[in-house]
Scaffold this active site. Structure first.
Site, short mmCIF file in Angstrom:
data_model
loop_
_atom_site.label_atom_id
_atom_site.label_comp_id
_atom_site.label_asym_id
_atom_site.label_seq_id
_atom_site.Cartn_x
_atom_site.Cartn_y
_atom_site.Cartn_z
N TYR A 152 0.83 -1.20 0.00
CA TYR A 152 0.00 0.00 0.00
C TYR A 152 0.87 1.26 0.00
O TYR A 152 0.48 2.32 0.51
CB TYR A 152 -0.95 0.03 1.21
CG TYR A 152 -1.94 -1.13 1.26
CD1 TYR A 152 -2.05 -2.05 0.23
CD2 TYR A 152 -2.79 -1.28 2.35
CE1 TYR A 152 -2.95 -3.11 0.29
CE2 TYR A 152 -3.70 -2.33 2.41
CZ TYR A 152 -3.77 -3.24 1.38
OH TYR A 152 -4.67 -4.28 1.45
N LYS A 186 5.89 -14.11 2.15
CA LYS A 186 5.64 -14.95 0.98
C LYS A 186 6.96 -15.00 0.22
O LYS A 186 7.05 -14.65 -0.95
CB LYS A 186 4.50 -14.32 0.15
CG LYS A 186 4.04 -15.14 -1.04
CD LYS A 186 3.37 -16.45 -0.67
CE LYS A 186 3.12 -17.28 -1.92
NZ LYS A 186 2.69 -18.64 -1.63
N ASP A 189 -0.01 -18.10 2.71
CA ASP A 189 -1.08 -19.04 2.33
C ASP A 189 -1.18 -20.16 3.37
O ASP A 189 -2.27 -20.53 3.82
CB ASP A 189 -0.86 -19.59 0.90
CG ASP A 189 0.59 -19.93 0.58
OD1 ASP A 189 1.48 -19.67 1.42
OD2 ASP A 189 0.84 -20.47 -0.52
N ASP A 222 -3.82 -7.34 6.40
CA ASP A 222 -5.18 -6.85 6.16
C ASP A 222 -6.10 -8.06 5.97
O ASP A 222 -7.17 -8.17 6.59
CB ASP A 222 -5.15 -5.97 4.90
CG ASP A 222 -6.45 -5.24 4.64
OD1 ASP A 222 -7.40 -5.39 5.44
OD2 ASP A 222 -6.53 -4.52 3.63
N ASP A 233 -9.00 -9.92 8.85
CA ASP A 233 -10.43 -10.14 8.60
C ASP A 233 -10.79 -11.60 8.88
O ASP A 233 -11.82 -11.90 9.49
CB ASP A 233 -10.81 -9.81 7.14
CG ASP A 233 -11.23 -8.36 6.94
OD1 ASP A 233 -10.72 -7.48 7.68
OD2 ASP A 233 -12.07 -8.09 6.06
#
Ligand code: NAD
Ligand code: MN
Length: 357
Positions: free
Chosen positions: A138, A189, A222, A246, A250
Site C-alpha cells: 500500500y 511470501k 497461504d 489486512d 479479517d
C-alpha cells in the site's frame, strides 16, 4: 483530572452509528471513573464532504488533527465513489501523514461467544496481528500505461525499506515479549516474492537476536490461513505486511465470531503524532441505517484508545462491561442474536454504571 482531546471522524455508512455508540459508552465510563474526561470534537470528513467539496478532507486537516491526543475513526467508503478515492483521501492519508506505522489488531473469543471453528475452545484463539501500516503493497507506487488499450500494463509496486521493516519487526517482537506466551510468527511470501519478503526474513532473524525471551517462527501467508483454521492455539503474536495482515485480520475476526467485533489501533509508537483507533470493518452499506450494526468493534477500539492514553484501568473495565453483555446473550444479528445497536449500547452502559464491570 486529566482531560484528553479526542478527534472523532465517524465517516461513512455505519461509521456514525458505531462511533456514536462508542462515544456514549466512553462518556458513561468517564463519568463513572471520575479520574479522566474526554473533550471530543467531531469532524465531518468523508464521502458527504467529498460530494460537497471534491476532497475527502480539507487542506490543513492534518495540521488541525495534530493537536489531538487521539483520533477515533469510523469507516470510509460509499457506493457512488471509487473506493481508492475514499480510502487514500482520508484513512490512508491520516495513517501515512502521522506515521502510524504499526497497526495492532487483537482477536480473541469474547465471553459467551463461539468461534465458528468446530474444534476451537475460546482460550485457543487469543492473537494479536501486527500489520505494517506505512509501506509494502500500500505504498501507493505504480502506474498504468496505454490506458484502455489492449496492450495496457498496470503495475502495483510494493516498497519495503530496511528501516521500515526493522521498525515494525522491533515493535512486533516487543509486543510479543509483553504477552504471556511470548511467541511471534513472522508471515511472508518469500518463496514467490524474492526481494521484499526475503528482506523481511533477514530482518526478522536479526531482530530476534535482541529478544532472546521471544520464541518465533516463520510462515508463508497461504499456509498461515490453514494454520489459523486448523491450529489456532499454536498462534500468539503475528507480524505481516500491509496487504497480508489486512487479509489475515479479517479472517481472524471471522474466526472469533464476527467482523463486527474486531478493533484496530493505528499507532505512531514514537508519539510525535496522534494515533488513530477504528473498528476493522468498513462502512457496510448493506446494513447502514437499519440500527443493527454491531457496536462491539467500536467499543473494543475505544478500549484500545484508552489504553494508549494511559487509562489502562478504564480500558479493562470497558472490555469487562462488553463481555458481561456478550455473555448475557445480548448480541446483534451478525453474532446470531436479535439486539439492535442501541440495545447493546444501553446494556454496556448499564454494566458500566452498575459497577458490575
Ligand atoms: P465491510 O466490513 O463494510 O462489510 C463486510 C460485511 O460485514 C458486510 O456484510 C457487513 O454488513 C458486515 N459487517 C461489517 N461491519 C459490521 C458490523 N459492525 N456489524 C454487523 N455486520 C457488519 O466490508 P466491504 O463490504 O468490503 O466494504 C464496504 C465499504 O467499506 C467499501 O467502500 C470499502 O472500501 C470500505 N472499507 C473501509 C474500511 C475502513 O474504513 N477502514 C475497511 C474495510 C472496508
Ligand atoms: Mn481491511
Amino acid at each position: 483530572m486529566k482531560t484528553y482531546r479526542i478527534a472523532s471522524i465517524p465517516g461513512d455508512g455505519i461509521g456514525p452509528e458505531v462511533i456514536g455508540a462508542g462515544l456514549d459508552v466512553l462518556d458513561a465510563l468517564a463519568r463513572r471513573d471520575g479520574g479522566f474526561a474526554l473533550d471530543v470534537k467531531a469532524f465531518d470528513y468523508g464521502s458527504d464532504y467529498y460530494r460537497r467539496h471534491g476532497v475527502m478532507m480539507p487542506d490543513g486537516a492534518l495540521e488541525r488533527l495534530k493537536a489531538f491526543d487521539a483520533i477515533y475513526f469510523g469507516a470510509v467508503g460509499a457506493p457512488d465513489i471509487a473506493d481508492h478515492v475514499t480510502l487514500w483521501g482520508l484513512r490512508l492519508a491520516i495513517c501515512q501523514g502521522f506515521d502510524q506505522y504499526a497497526n495492532v489488531r487483537p482477536t480473541r473469543v469474547l465471553r459467551g461467544l463461539d468461534s465458528p471453528l468446530r474444534a476451537c475452545a475460546p482460550a485457543d484463539l487469543d492473537w494479536v496481528i501486527v500489520r505494517e501500516n506505512s509501506e509494502g503493497e500500500y505504498a501507493g507506487q505504480g502506474g498504468r500505461s496505454h490506458r484502455g488499450h489492449a496492450e495496457e500494463v498496470a503495475t502495483e509496486v510494493a516498497i519495503f525499506t530496511r528501516a521500515g521493516v526493522a521498525r515494525i519487526m522491533r515493535f512486533a517482537f516487543a509486543l510479543a515479549a509483553s504477552r504471556p506466551r511470548r511467541h511471534l510468527t513472522v508471515v511472508t511470501k518469500s518463496n514467490a516474492q524474492r526481494h521484499g519478503m526475503v528482506l523481511w526474513d533477514e530482518v526478522a532473524a536479526e531482530t530476534a537476536r535482541d529478544f532472546p525471551e521471544v520464541t518465533w517462527d516463520k510462515m508463508l501467508v497461504d499456509a498461515m490461513t490453514v494454520r489459523m483454521v486448523h491450529a489456532p492455539a499454536s498462534i500468539d503474536t503475528v507480524v505481516a505486511t500491509n496487504l497480508h495482515a489486512d487479509i489475515l485480520s479479517d479472517l481472524a475476526a471471522a474466526l472469533a465470531g464476527s467482523i463486527g467485533i474486531a478493533p484496530t489501533a493505528n499507532v505512531n509508537p514514537e508519539r510525535n503524532y496522534p494515533s488513530m483507533f477504528e473498528p476493522i470493518h468498513g462502512s457496510a452499506f448493506d446494513i447502514t441505517g437499519k440500527g443493527i450494526a454491531n457496536p462491539v468493534g467500536a467499543f473494543w477500539t475505544a478500549s484500545q484508545m484508552l489504553e494508549h492514553l494511559g487509562e489502562a484501568d478504564a480500558a479493562r473495565r470497558l472490555m469487562a462491561a462488553v463481555e458481561r453483555v456478550t455473555a448475557a446473550g445480548i448480541r446483534t444479528r451478525d453474532l446470531g442474536g436479535d439486539a439492535t445497536t442501541a440495545e447493546v449500547t444501553a446494556a454496556v452502559i448499564d454494566a458500566i454504571e452498575g459497577g458490575n464491570a
